[in-house]
Design a protein around this motif. Structure first.
Motif, PDB file in Angstrom:
ATOM      1  N   THR A 413       0.848  -1.202   0.000  1.00 40.22           N
ATOM      2  CA  THR A 413       0.000   0.000   0.000  1.00 40.22           C
ATOM      3  C   THR A 413       0.877   1.243   0.000  1.00 40.22           C
ATOM      4  O   THR A 413       1.900   1.309   0.695  1.00 40.22           O
ATOM      5  CB  THR A 413      -0.963   0.036   1.203  1.00 40.22           C
ATOM      6  OG1 THR A 413      -1.649   1.300   1.180  1.00 40.22           O
ATOM      7  CG2 THR A 413      -0.233  -0.104   2.543  1.00 40.22           C
ATOM      8  N   GLU A 415      -0.465   4.207   0.731  1.00 38.91           N
ATOM      9  CA  GLU A 415      -1.365   5.165   1.370  1.00 38.91           C
ATOM     10  C   GLU A 415      -0.587   6.351   1.964  1.00 38.91           C
ATOM     11  O   GLU A 415      -0.974   7.503   1.844  1.00 38.91           O
ATOM     12  CB  GLU A 415      -2.140   4.440   2.470  1.00 38.91           C
ATOM     13  CG  GLU A 415      -3.365   5.167   2.947  1.00 38.91           C
ATOM     14  CD  GLU A 415      -4.137   4.337   3.968  1.00 38.91           C
ATOM     15  OE1 GLU A 415      -3.548   3.390   4.537  1.00 38.91           O
ATOM     16  OE2 GLU A 415      -5.319   4.640   4.190  1.00 38.91           O
ATOM     17  N   LEU A 418       0.662   8.794  -0.595  1.00 39.29           N
ATOM     18  CA  LEU A 418      -0.431   9.655  -1.037  1.00 39.29           C
ATOM     19  C   LEU A 418      -0.677  10.774  -0.025  1.00 39.29           C
ATOM     20  O   LEU A 418      -0.810  11.942  -0.398  1.00 39.29           O
ATOM     21  CB  LEU A 418      -1.705   8.839  -1.238  1.00 39.29           C
ATOM     22  CG  LEU A 418      -2.943   9.646  -1.668  1.00 39.29           C
ATOM     23  CD1 LEU A 418      -2.789  10.125  -3.110  1.00 39.29           C
ATOM     24  CD2 LEU A 418      -4.221   8.827  -1.532  1.00 39.29           C
ATOM     25  N   GLY A 424      -0.645   9.225  -5.909  1.00 37.56           N
ATOM     26  CA  GLY A 424      -1.260   7.932  -5.630  1.00 37.56           C
ATOM     27  C   GLY A 424      -0.705   6.826  -6.511  1.00 37.56           C
ATOM     28  O   GLY A 424       0.142   7.073  -7.384  1.00 37.56           O
ATOM     29  N   THR A 425      -1.217   5.633  -6.288  1.00 38.02           N
ATOM     30  CA  THR A 425      -0.678   4.468  -6.993  1.00 38.02           C
ATOM     31  C   THR A 425      -0.904   4.554  -8.498  1.00 38.02           C
ATOM     32  O   THR A 425      -0.075   4.111  -9.289  1.00 38.02           O
ATOM     33  CB  THR A 425      -1.248   3.163  -6.409  1.00 38.02           C
ATOM     34  OG1 THR A 425      -0.541   2.061  -6.965  1.00 38.02           O
ATOM     35  CG2 THR A 425      -2.746   3.003  -6.693  1.00 38.02           C
ATOM     36  N   THR A 441      -1.745  -2.122 -10.031  1.00 33.79           N
ATOM     37  CA  THR A 441      -2.392  -1.685  -8.803  1.00 33.79           C
ATOM     38  C   THR A 441      -3.098  -2.873  -8.144  1.00 33.79           C
ATOM     39  O   THR A 441      -2.524  -3.545  -7.292  1.00 33.79           O
ATOM     40  CB  THR A 441      -3.365  -0.548  -9.110  1.00 33.79           C
ATOM     41  OG1 THR A 441      -4.263  -0.964 -10.155  1.00 33.79           O
ATOM     42  CG2 THR A 441      -2.619   0.687  -9.588  1.00 33.79           C
ATOM     43  N   TYR A 446     -10.675  -1.629  -4.668  1.00 30.07           N
ATOM     44  CA  TYR A 446      -9.412  -1.638  -3.929  1.00 30.07           C
ATOM     45  C   TYR A 446      -9.688  -1.866  -2.440  1.00 30.07           C
ATOM     46  O   TYR A 446     -10.174  -0.957  -1.766  1.00 30.07           O
ATOM     47  CB  TYR A 446      -8.695  -0.290  -4.081  1.00 30.07           C
ATOM     48  CG  TYR A 446      -8.111  -0.003  -5.450  1.00 30.07           C
ATOM     49  CD1 TYR A 446      -8.073  -0.970  -6.453  1.00 30.07           C
ATOM     50  CD2 TYR A 446      -7.555   1.245  -5.734  1.00 30.07           C
ATOM     51  CE1 TYR A 446      -7.533  -0.692  -7.702  1.00 30.07           C
ATOM     52  CE2 TYR A 446      -7.011   1.525  -6.982  1.00 30.07           C
ATOM     53  CZ  TYR A 446      -7.007   0.557  -7.959  1.00 30.07           C
ATOM     54  OH  TYR A 446      -6.462   0.827  -9.189  1.00 30.07           O
ATOM     55  N   GLU A 450      -4.578   2.419  -2.017  1.00 32.43           N
ATOM     56  CA  GLU A 450      -3.452   2.744  -2.920  1.00 32.43           C
ATOM     57  C   GLU A 450      -2.576   1.512  -3.179  1.00 32.43           C
ATOM     58  O   GLU A 450      -1.378   1.489  -2.885  1.00 32.43           O
ATOM     59  CB  GLU A 450      -2.620   3.896  -2.341  1.00 32.43           C
ATOM     60  CG  GLU A 450      -3.399   5.191  -2.204  1.00 32.43           C
ATOM     61  CD  GLU A 450      -4.057   5.636  -3.503  1.00 32.43           C
ATOM     62  OE1 GLU A 450      -3.364   5.679  -4.531  1.00 32.43           O
ATOM     63  OE2 GLU A 450      -5.276   5.917  -3.480  1.00 32.43           O
TER      64      GLU A 450
END
Lengths: 521, 469
Positions: A413, A415, A418, A424-425, A441, A446, A450
């Motif tokens: 992740t 996260e 972000l 972000g991813t 991803t 999800y 992320e």
């Protein structure tokens, strides 16, 4: 001239081929021919009426509006499109997590292109197909050995169709017991491939989803609560796409059996387990292998492929006919199962993609038992090496079992990245393309925020892994130093950022050139 | 005794012992046996798998597999008249060239950016097939004709909001099984009888079986037994009048000379593109498609991926991306999506696109003309043999049914004798279509020469005289 400097493993100078190649219809030049077609011989023409035999209302009035293009231009067009495609042959393949994209040996391709393979008609007399039947038979035996199952069918043309195959087996089994209406639920997990839910649903099953517990295993208490007299089966991968191996798998399969249900193993993630542990010992009644993943057959942009479905002996009578057998002297097709009134029907025409089975056979024979084991061990070693290096980064995390090993892949992740940078991813995914790298991803929705799913397989070298890691680090660093540029990626791929605002609008979408011209010209 | 692996295998770079040791050190381990610590001991395999030892070299592997394949006798070694869903046509060199390009061969799930070429080639496949079938929407290919038919029928029943589909008795029995497996238990099927004299769909039976519950009527042109469906328009009209959708299968190689099923009212068209530049591969060359008009009522029912033209952030630049992605099981809906999608036969879609682009409109007309003439010539010659006749009188495309009932020999006997002459006789229909008698379906295409057909005729004549059987 200065000495060449290779100290930076990141390919900052990369640019993917970009040809701005028109849509093929735009290449048309009336009168041009791509290939000449043989006409019927004169004596035949004199004796026949040809298309005059077609009833008037079934005659084509106008020639199809295909483009007219010379041979070199057709070749150049597709050669350019090929260059604009990032196949495994040309890139460090780590980023397509869950897809097990490994090296597809060239010798296998050459063998599969021999006339004795590709010029075979599936309805030929068995005496003329002994070679390919031997390959089908022996590969079947190897899969039994690798999985612990008793029988396989090679018919399904991919993993999703294999899941439909497992669901069909489950349906047939309960139908034979008069319980198909009662046993109408299949339990799966939120981390399973979407097809583990979608394909059984097609067979009329209601889908029950399990969420993971704190270790990332399917929640056992929720599982127990979900199992009842309506439960037909539990379909699950192990490891799931998190790379976490469910240590309690036997608890699940035993509990399911105690309550009269079956267990189906999605072995899309088998690559890390070859020769290490098997489906049967883990309590599964049916499973499948993706030959285009674990067994090296190329993915072909998404097929032709094979999802071989295996099962324990008590399910074998439900497998679709025919099954290749050997009587000590010759190979033959056994159609006995076609007579089983409860047996699952055929799932694919003829015998599936036999040339894909041939490639898997050749791969197995190039490795032997020790090589299969090595492939699994190296795939897991590569993944845990990658895992260690990435988890050292403060903004990369991976949920579940901290400090423990993953199997062959991991869902990370980003996260924190972000939160800290606004990157972000999906941004990272696009930016990685600027260095000739895939990056994936997750399936939707999800569940890991992320998500970043990486699966190195046994194919990349340590240098390849280090290059991938260095590239990721370069991009992560850019998230802090120049997020605006990063978020505008890709810059060095074939095209710029997509604007998909028209893709869900029936007034604007264009699935064919014909539809495009109608709407835009 | 546990296996220890295969060091320095050419497919596994990090199996080099020094590298392996270094990487193990990096993650705090000393041996590959220490990997998989999460797998409980009770299910760890303790013994070697019983799989033959690896070949010591690529050469030995090649020799071995070549040796196995030499036990096959292919359609390049014999004269083949088998069709029945898998067809021997000429494969232009460009098709093989493109299908074996490493970039296409080994690509998979990349994005519109870095797999741009894959998206464009498949969009072009959709577009080229759309011209053949005279429709506006075609999917990224599915598994095979049967899968395409099954999905088309499901789509049709969703559009009609009904759950009964009618299937013709004369269709490929295997296809019917595949459709059943794919559609049961959601849909029920009713078989419409064939007229034993003509092989056509029995319109009285169709009328009797059409009712307000029927969502789809499925038929083919050319039909499985090779003939053109003379009553196509009537079947279509009757189905529509009853409120059912019309799903029609076709062989796209016929469409240079034969009208698209759209012209007689098909709502959804399906078929297999194996005939378009793809080798038979013992059945591994099959690749299905569906087609509809560009009406969201239909488009949103496709389970498959549909690649469409997409704009980018750069003015004037275009790309290709998924149209209405959320309808697929790849989207958020999973089991609530339209059926399911996954790996199917994309490379064959690209290859079929190369074929159509190479053949062009003229090539498709010519190949249709050549096929029909060759097949007509063969049918005419063979039907003149004593005791042999064409089972059905209707015109056909490339396949026809020969009736051997009056020859005193079974198709099994005849095909065995032909095989001894290095000829693969037509598909034996006597088991699947008992009502026809001793019949075989012969397939003749543009690859057959007059000499090939005359040879078949001569050998058959000899066999039927009793000399060779």
């Amino acid at each position: 001239m200065k000495k060449i400097d290779r100290s930076n493993p990141v390919r900052t100078g990369f640019h993917q081929a970009k040809w701005d190649e028109p849509v093929i219809f735009e290449l048309t030049q009336p009168g041009e021919r791509g290939v000449l077609v043989n006409k019927a011989e004169k004596a035949i023409c004199e004796a026949t009426e040809g298309t005059a035999a077609i009833p008037a209302f079934l005659k084509r009035e106008q020639a199809p509006a295909l483009p007219e293009i010379s041979q070199p231009r057709v070749l150049r067009h597709y050669a350019r499109l090929a260059q604009e495609t990032l196949g495994t042959d040309v890139n460090v393949e780590i980023g397509q997590g869950t897809c097990t994209v490994k090296y597809s040996p060239k010798v296998n391709e050459q063998l599969a292109n021999l006339p004795q393979m590709r010029e075979m008609h599936p309805l030929q007399d068995e005496s003329t197909a002994q070679g390919i039947m031997e390959i089908l038979y022996k590969t079947n035996q190897y899969f039994c050995e690798i999985s612990g199952m008793d029988a396989f069918t090679m018919q399904p043309g991919g993993g999703s169709q294999a899941i439909l195959g497992m669901a069909s087996l489950v349906y047939s089994y309960f139908k034979s017991r008069g319980e198909e209406k009662q046993r109408n639920e299949i339990i799966t997990t939120i981390y399973s491939h979407p097809s583990d839910a979608a394909a059984p649903h097609l067979k009329g099953f209601k889908i029950i989803y399990l969420h993971p517990d704190k270790d990332g295993y399917p929640d056992f208490e929720a599982f127990k609560a979900a199992v009842n007299e309506h439960t037909a089966a539990f379909f699950v991968a192990n490891p799931e796409d998190t790379g976490v191996y469910n240590k309690n798998v036997l608890k699940f399969t035993s509990y399911m059996h105690e309550h009269g249900g079956l267990c189906g193993y999605d072995q899309a993630n088998a690559n890390g387990l070859l020769g290490v542990t098997r489906a049967r010992e883990a309590g599964f009644d049916t499973c499948f292998f993706n030959l285009h993943k674990t067994f090296s057959a190329p993915h072909g942009c998404g097929g032709p492929a094979c999802g071989a479905v295996g099962c324990a002996d008590f399910l074998e009578p439900f497998l679709p006919a025919p099954i290749v057998r050997f009587d000590g002297e010759k190979y033959y097709y056994d159609y006995e199962n076609a007579k089983n009134p409860y047996g699952m029907h055929k799932i694919r025409e003829f015998n599936g993609a036999a040339q894909v089975v041939l490639k898997a056979y050749a791969w197995i024979r190039a490795l032997g038992a020790e090589g299969l084991y090595q492939a699994a061990k190296t795939a897991v070693l590569n993944n845990n090496y990658l895992f260690k290096k990435l988890m050292e980064l403060p903004f990369v995390d991976a949920p579940y079992i901290p400090g423990k090993q993953r199997i062959e892949q991991c869902r990370y992740t980003l996260e924190k990245l972000l939160e800290e940078t606004g990157v972000g991813t999906a941004d990272i995914q696009r930016r990685m393309m600027d260095f000739g790298m895939h990056y994936w991803t997750s399936h939707h929705p999800y569940y890991v925020p992320e998500p970043m799913t990486l699966e190195p397989t046994e194919t990349p070298s340590k240098a390849d892994l280090d290059e991938y890691i260095a590239t990721l680090k370069y991009v992560f660093n850019e998230a802090y130093t120049d997020p605006k540029y990063l978020k505008a990626a890709p810059h060095s791929s074939v095209c710029h950022q997509l604007d998909e605002s028209n893709m869900d609008d029936p007034e604007q979408w264009a699935v064919t050139w014909r539809a495009y011209r109608k709407k835009y010209q | 005794m546990s296996v220890k692996g295969f060091k320095s295998h050419p497919y596994i770079p990090n199996s080099v012992p020094e590298v392996e040791a270094e990487m193990l050190r990096e993650i705090g381990l000393t041996s590959i046996e220490e990997l998989h610590e999460e797998v409980p001991q009770e299910i760890v395999l303790k013994e070697n798998m019983n799989i033959p030892e690896a070949f010591g070299s690529e050469y030995e592997l090649r020799r071995h597999v070549e040796g196995l394949l030499k036990k096959n006798k292919s359609c390049a070694d014999a004269l083949n008249f088998l069709g029945a869903g898998c067809y021997q046509h000429y494969v232009p060199a460009l098709c093989d060239e493109i299908a074996s390009k490493g970039e296409f061969l080994t690509a998979y799930g990349g994005e519109s950016y870095n797999d741009f070429g894959r998206f464009q080639a498949l969009f072009e496949f959709e577009s080229l097939v759309a011209e053949m079938v005279d429709m506006e929407v075609v999917n990224v290919p599915t598994m095979d004709y049967s899968q395409a038919a099954a999905t088309a029928i499901r789509m049709a029943c969703r559009v009609a909001e009904k759950r009964i589909a009618l299937l013709p008795e004369s269709m490929d029995p295997d296809k019917r099984e595949i459709i059943r497996n794919y559609c049961e238990p959601d849909l029920d099927f009713v078989i419409v009888k064939a007229d034993p004299a003509t092989g056509r769909m029995d319109l009285n039976d169709l009328k009797a079986k059409l009712n307000a519950e029927v969502g789809a009527v499925y038929f083919e042109n050319p039909e499985y037994l090779g003939m053109f469906e003379i009553d196509a328009q009537k079947i279509s009209d009757m189905a529509h009048a009853a409120g059912a959708q019309v799903v029609c299968g076709c062989d796209p190689i016929s469409l240079g000379v034969v009208a698209s099923p759209r012209s007689f009212g098909a709502d959804i068209i399906c078929g297999d593109v194996q005939s378009l530049g793809i080798h038979m591969n013992y059945g591994g060359g099959q690749s299905g498609f569906m087609a509809t008009m560009d009406d969201p009522k239909y488009v949103l029912e496709f389970p498959s991926r549909l690649f469409g033209i997409c704009q980018t952030s750069k003015e004037g630049e275009y790309a290709f991306a998924d149209v209405a992605y959320d309808r697929t099981s790849f989207g958020h809906l999973r089991d609530q999506a339209k059926e399911y999608v996954g790996t199917q036969t994309a490379l064959w879609g690209i290859t079929a696109g190369v074929y159509l682009a190479t053949m062009g409109p003229k090539g498709m007309q010519e190949v249709g003309e050549t096929i029909m003439r060759n097949a007509q010539y063969a049918a005419k010659k063979l039907a003149q043999l004593p005791g042999v006749s064409l089972r059905f009188a209707d015109p056909f495309f490339e396949e026809f049914v020969l009736d051997f009932s009056k020859t005193g020999k079974t198709v099994t006997q005849i095909n065995k004798a032909l095989l001894a002459k290095n000829i693969f006789g037509g598909k034996d229909l006597s088991k699947e279509f008992e009502w026809m008698g001793e019949c075989a379906m012969y397939c003749v295409t543009e690859i057959h020469t007059k000499e090939d057909i005359d040879r078949l005729t001569a050998e058959l004549a000899c066999i039927l005289e009793g000399g060779e059987a």
